[in-house]
Design an enzyme around this catalytic site. Structure first.
Site, PDB file in Angstrom:
ATOM      1  N   HIS A 153      -4.516   1.235  -0.485  1.00  0.00           N
ATOM      2  CA  HIS A 153      -3.084   0.983  -0.689  1.00  0.00           C
ATOM      3  C   HIS A 153      -2.819  -0.507  -0.861  1.00  0.00           C
ATOM      4  CE1 HIS A 153       1.197   1.590  -0.633  1.00  0.00           C
ATOM      5  NE2 HIS A 153       1.332   0.755   0.391  1.00  0.00           N
TER       6      HIS A 153
ATOM      7  N   CYS B 222      -0.388   2.732  -6.536  1.00  0.00           N
ATOM      8  CA  CYS B 222       0.146   1.637  -5.731  1.00  0.00           C
ATOM      9  C   CYS B 222      -0.231   0.272  -6.313  1.00  0.00           C
ATOM     10  CB  CYS B 222      -0.347   1.747  -4.296  1.00  0.00           C
ATOM     11  SG  CYS B 222      -2.131   1.853  -4.120  1.00  0.00           S
TER      12      CYS B 222
ATOM     13  N   ASN C 153       6.963  -3.077  -0.324  1.00  0.00           N
ATOM     14  CA  ASN C 153       6.024  -1.960  -0.231  1.00  0.00           C
ATOM     15  C   ASN C 153       6.599  -0.748  -0.968  1.00  0.00           C
ATOM     16  OD1 ASN C 153       4.200   0.035   0.550  1.00  0.00           O
ATOM     17  ND2 ASN C 153       4.003  -0.761   2.627  1.00  0.00           N
TER      18      ASN C 153
END
Length: 351
Positions: free
Chosen positions: A119, A14, A134
């Site tokens: 994250h 991520c 995202n």
């Protein structure tokens, strides 16, 4: 929306997706971020060695795993910060008391990096509109100007750390295009996990349906189809019945004609010609009627003189050979044929 660069989640990369979505391109790979992480680890080791390589703290540091990366692909805030320094960008903690005192409206910033536990994701302004990039989403999510502050406040409430990206971001095609147009989003993108769960559910439902059809050997029919089949069978049976009735009628007529032929051949002598004269036909009818009258008279009673049949003219005793028309003669022949058939049936029954 198609011009916006959006990397979707792969493994635990991520941090890589967050940086590339921020810069709108494939600027960083896991190898490059790992190199930055190793460099940070070496710098930390050298600082710890200043206190002595034989110290307890140094030996403990060497035994611990890296705090900048792990085997899953996670990278620390230090790695992200050092990666952005290559582009002249720096990070400022948005929800720190110092920054909040500046009372800067979020809409006046250009981009944010958000982190919760392990994250990372980017919120960036492209053109004149804000987008949530995202990597866990199936696509970019449009955020209105009025909703931006509420969105960031919600993230803070959920425990996210938010960083403001300061500096000039590299030019990108999406930013140039969205400077001229504004986009609308009819359907908000789903989380990748939700989409996968929905696809899995659809596959399970399809498998269940196939299993049911297989268990029924493919013979399951809809009610409407079954009703149509029943109606077709009923019509077919009706047609068969009608055909049977017509066949029976034809057989009865054939038997009647055969019986009439046998009676005529037995009761009257054969003539050599193909056509009978009116006189011969008259004599045969008189002989037939006399025979019929004798058969109808009960035994022991005197037979009365037979009356000649009334002709079509209605005058009794007139000569039928002279006065009967062809139609009357045909009718009389048919009547004679039917009477012969009935008598044959009665005779067979007595036997």
């Amino acid at each position: 929306m198609e011009s916006i660069f959006h990397e979707k989640q792969e493994g635990s990369l991520c941090a890589q997706h967050c940086l590339n979505n921020l810069l709108q391109g494939e600027y960083f790979s896991p190898v490059e971020l790992s190199s930055i992480a190793h460099q940070l680890d070496e710098e930390e080791r050298m600082r710890m060695a200043e206190g002595g390589v034989t110290s307890e703290d140094y030996r403990t540091f060497l035994q611990q795993p890296s705090g900048n990366m792990d085997d899953s692909g996670f990278f620390s805030i230090q790695v992200i910060s050092n990666a952005l320094k290559v582009w002249g960008l720096e990070l400022i903690l948005f929800n720190s008391p110092e920054y909040q005192r500046l009372r800067i409206d979020p809409i006046n910033e250009r981009s944010f990096i958000c982190n919760y536990k392990e994250h990372w994701f980017t919120v960036r302004k492209l053109g004149k509109q804000w987008f949530n990039l995202n990597s866990l989403l199936t696509g970019p999510e449009l955020i209105s100007d009025t909703y931006l502050a509420l969105f960031l406040a919600q993230l803070q409430q959920e425990g996210y750390s938010i960083f403001v990206v300061k500096g000039d971001l590299p030019d990108c095609e999406a930013d140039q295009l969205l400077q001229m147009i504004r986009v609308q989003q009819m359907h908000r993108p789903k989380l990748i996990g939700e989409e996968l769960a929905q696809l899995k559910e659809q596959r399970v439902q399809k498998t269940d349906l196939e299993r049911v059809l297989e268990a029924n050997d493919g013979s399951t029919m809809l009610d409407e189809d079954e009703e149509d089949l029943q109606r077709a069978l009923a019509l077919s049976r009706q047609e068969i019945d009608m055909e049977d009735e017509e066949a029976d009628l034809r057989r009865a007529i054939q038997l009647s004609m055969q019986g009439s032929s046998r009676s005529i051949s037995q009761d009257t002598p054969q003539t050599s010609g193909t056509h009978l004269t009116s006189e011969e036909l008259r004599k045969r009818r008189e002989a037939y009627f006399e025979k019929q009258q004798q058969q109808q008279d009960p035994p022991g009673q005197l037979s009365q003189p037979s009356e000649r049949p009334t002709t079509s003219s209605g005058a009794p005793g007139s000569d039928p050979g002279d006065a009967m028309s062809e139609e009357d003669m045909l009718q009389a022949a048919v009547t004679m044929s039917l009477e012969t058939v009935r008598n044959n049936f009665k005779t067979d029954g007595k036997k």
